[in-house]
Design an enzyme around this catalytic site. Structure first.
Site, PDB file in Angstrom:
ATOM      1  N   THR A 184       4.646  21.475  77.357  1.00 35.81           N
ATOM      2  CA  THR A 184       3.485  20.996  76.602  1.00 35.81           C
ATOM      3  C   THR A 184       2.513  20.277  77.525  1.00 35.81           C
ATOM      4  O   THR A 184       1.293  20.435  77.396  1.00 35.81           O
ATOM      5  CB  THR A 184       3.932  20.064  75.463  1.00 35.81           C
ATOM      6  OG1 THR A 184       4.933  20.712  74.673  1.00 35.81           O
ATOM      7  CG2 THR A 184       2.759  19.697  74.575  1.00 35.81           C
ATOM      8  N   ASP A 185       3.027  19.491  78.449  1.00 35.65           N
ATOM      9  CA  ASP A 185       2.166  18.845  79.441  1.00 35.65           C
ATOM     10  C   ASP A 185       1.418  19.884  80.272  1.00 35.65           C
ATOM     11  O   ASP A 185       0.211  19.759  80.517  1.00 35.65           O
ATOM     12  CB  ASP A 185       2.997  17.958  80.377  1.00 35.65           C
ATOM     13  CG  ASP A 185       3.225  16.566  79.826  1.00 35.65           C
ATOM     14  OD1 ASP A 185       2.486  16.158  78.911  1.00 35.65           O
ATOM     15  OD2 ASP A 185       4.136  15.882  80.310  1.00 35.65           O
ATOM     16  N   VAL A 186       2.132  20.894  80.727  1.00 37.15           N
ATOM     17  CA  VAL A 186       1.509  21.914  81.574  1.00 37.15           C
ATOM     18  C   VAL A 186       0.433  22.665  80.793  1.00 37.15           C
ATOM     19  O   VAL A 186      -0.688  22.876  81.284  1.00 37.15           O
ATOM     20  CB  VAL A 186       2.569  22.884  82.121  1.00 37.15           C
ATOM     21  CG1 VAL A 186       1.907  24.071  82.810  1.00 37.15           C
ATOM     22  CG2 VAL A 186       3.495  22.164  83.098  1.00 37.15           C
TER      23      VAL A 186
END
Length: 414
Positions: A184-186
């Site tokens: 999700t961060d990426v």
């Protein structure tokens, strides 16, 4: 592969002020830096980005002394590190001056967190109306959760990803599972980059900057893709299916004599070729498996039938045979096997850059341009390594002024 000098990147005319830390924001900053933007990473004096300490493993210097964590290395190459304490008024003056000289600012502080220092969008746009100001938060600038902190693991759960990841109910190891990478961060870093590029295109036509609001939860919901569409159209919430696919069969792992392999059949013709190559042509003639719709209805029976054949020979045998027959398939590699894969090696996905420890290994940017290639010019920087150079060259701060800032604990000793 060793990095070599290449023409300037597509964004070499831009300056980026990266006030973010951890992964989503730095990922966006690194991508812009890879594309040529001069990127200034502002960090806390003394400690820097939290991920500098997120080890082991750590990269080491020539004497074997631990430097920064491998985690930090994955998202901070091609940047210049400035150690500035902007909780102090003098530091705030420096950040405002840098923002006035930059095209893009990336930050991932809690909602309203930078307003206390006069570093919010409304404050900074007064001196730079063309500034693209990208805010990355867990839940966005509005809504009932806006003030909450957001982390990838938390968002994978709240955003539905963990409800469709892991073995099905009743199978060994069943239960919610996160993805093995902070995906999700990426993805948020990638969406943020797309937003920045779109805002820059808008500025080219209008001269106007703008504020971009990117939320991890929004990104995760958007990235549910076909699973979200399955629910919205069908009215049934998808569940965990292990490695099986909700809309295509057979599209999963199968046992072999020495492990497992992946078979990814995308159409009926590939299914027939799969059965033929396995020596199980009768399965392709079974009315229960004639079309993908039928195979979905009888997925368990089909998987059981196919498994009896795949388990008879090794993964290498089946992969070679099925590839020759035009059936999409492949191994389930460990990460060391990934970097030893001939295709990955051929594409140069691992490379090295000079670093205080000698060289440091990094993962390449996957973009390939014919005219403005990605450049790798500097390894992830040591904390504050470029503070004085950038303050002098970009803002014209004198040596005497820098010494005064050091005495005031705004920037570190050189």
């Amino acid at each position: 592969m060793t990095a070599v000098s290449t023409p300037q990147g597509a964004l070499s005319h831009l300056k980026v002020l990266d006030l973010s830390r951890i992964l989503a924001g730095p990922w966006a900053g690194q991508l812009l830096a890879d594309l040529g933007a001069e990127t200034f990473k502002v960090e806390r004096p003394g400690t820097g980005d939290d991920t500098r300490a997120w080890g082991p493993p750590f990269v080491k210097d020539a004497e074997g002394e631990a430097l920064d964590a491998a985690y930090f290395l994955c998202a901070n190459r091609n940047k210049k590190s400035l150690a500035i304490d902007f909780t102090r008024p003098e530091g705030q003056v420096l950040i405002r001056a840098l923002a006035a000289e930059c095209d893009v600012l990336i930050e991932n502080f809690k909602v309203g967190g930078l307003a206390a220092y006069g570093l919010d969008y409304e404050s900074l746009r007064e001196a730079n109306s063309g500034l693209i100001y990208c805010s990355i938060t867990g839940f966005g600038q509005t809504g009932p959760y806006a003030a909450r902190p957001g982390y990838d693991f938390l968002i994978q759960g709240m955003g539905g990803l963990m409800s469709i990841t892991g073995p099905a109910a009743g199978e060994p190891g069943a239960g919610p599972q996160k993805v093995g990478v902070a995906v999700t961060d990426v993805m948020t870093g990638l969406y943020a980059t797309v937003g920045v590029l779109a805002a820059l295109a808008h500025r080219e036509r209008t001269g106007e900057g703008q504020h971009i609001d990117v939320a991890l939860l929004d990104v995760q919901v958007a990235a549910l893709a076909n699973q979200a569409a399955n629910y919205l159209v069908g009215g049934i919430a998808p569940g965990r299916m292990g490695n099986a696919h909700p809309n295509i069969v057979p599209y999963q792992d199968f046992p072999t004599a020495d492990g497992h392999m992946i078979v990814a059949v995308g159409n009926d013709a590939q299914f027939v070729r799969l059965c033929t190559e396995l020596g199980a042509s009768q399965i392709a003639l079974d009315a229960r498996f004639a079309a993908n719709r039928d195979r979905i209805a009888h997925r368990e029976a089909l998987a059981s039938e196919l498994s009896r054949y795949t388990a008879a020979r090794s993964s290498a045998h089946w992969i070679a045979a099925l590839e020759a027959a035009g059936v999409p398939c492949g191994p389930i590699n460990t990460i060391d096997q990934v970097f030893d894969d001939p295709q990955v090696r051929s594409r140069g996905m691992r490379f090295d850059l000079p670093h205080r420890g000698g060289t440091v290994p990094l993962v390449a940017n996957p973009l390939r341009f014919s005219a403005s290639p990605v450049r790798y010019h500097t390894a992830p920087p040591e904390l504050g390594a470029h503070t004085r150079d950038v303050l002098g060259s970009v803002l014209g701060v004198s040596l005497q002024q820098m010494d005064a800032l050091t005495r005031a604990h705004v920037i570190p000793i050189e």
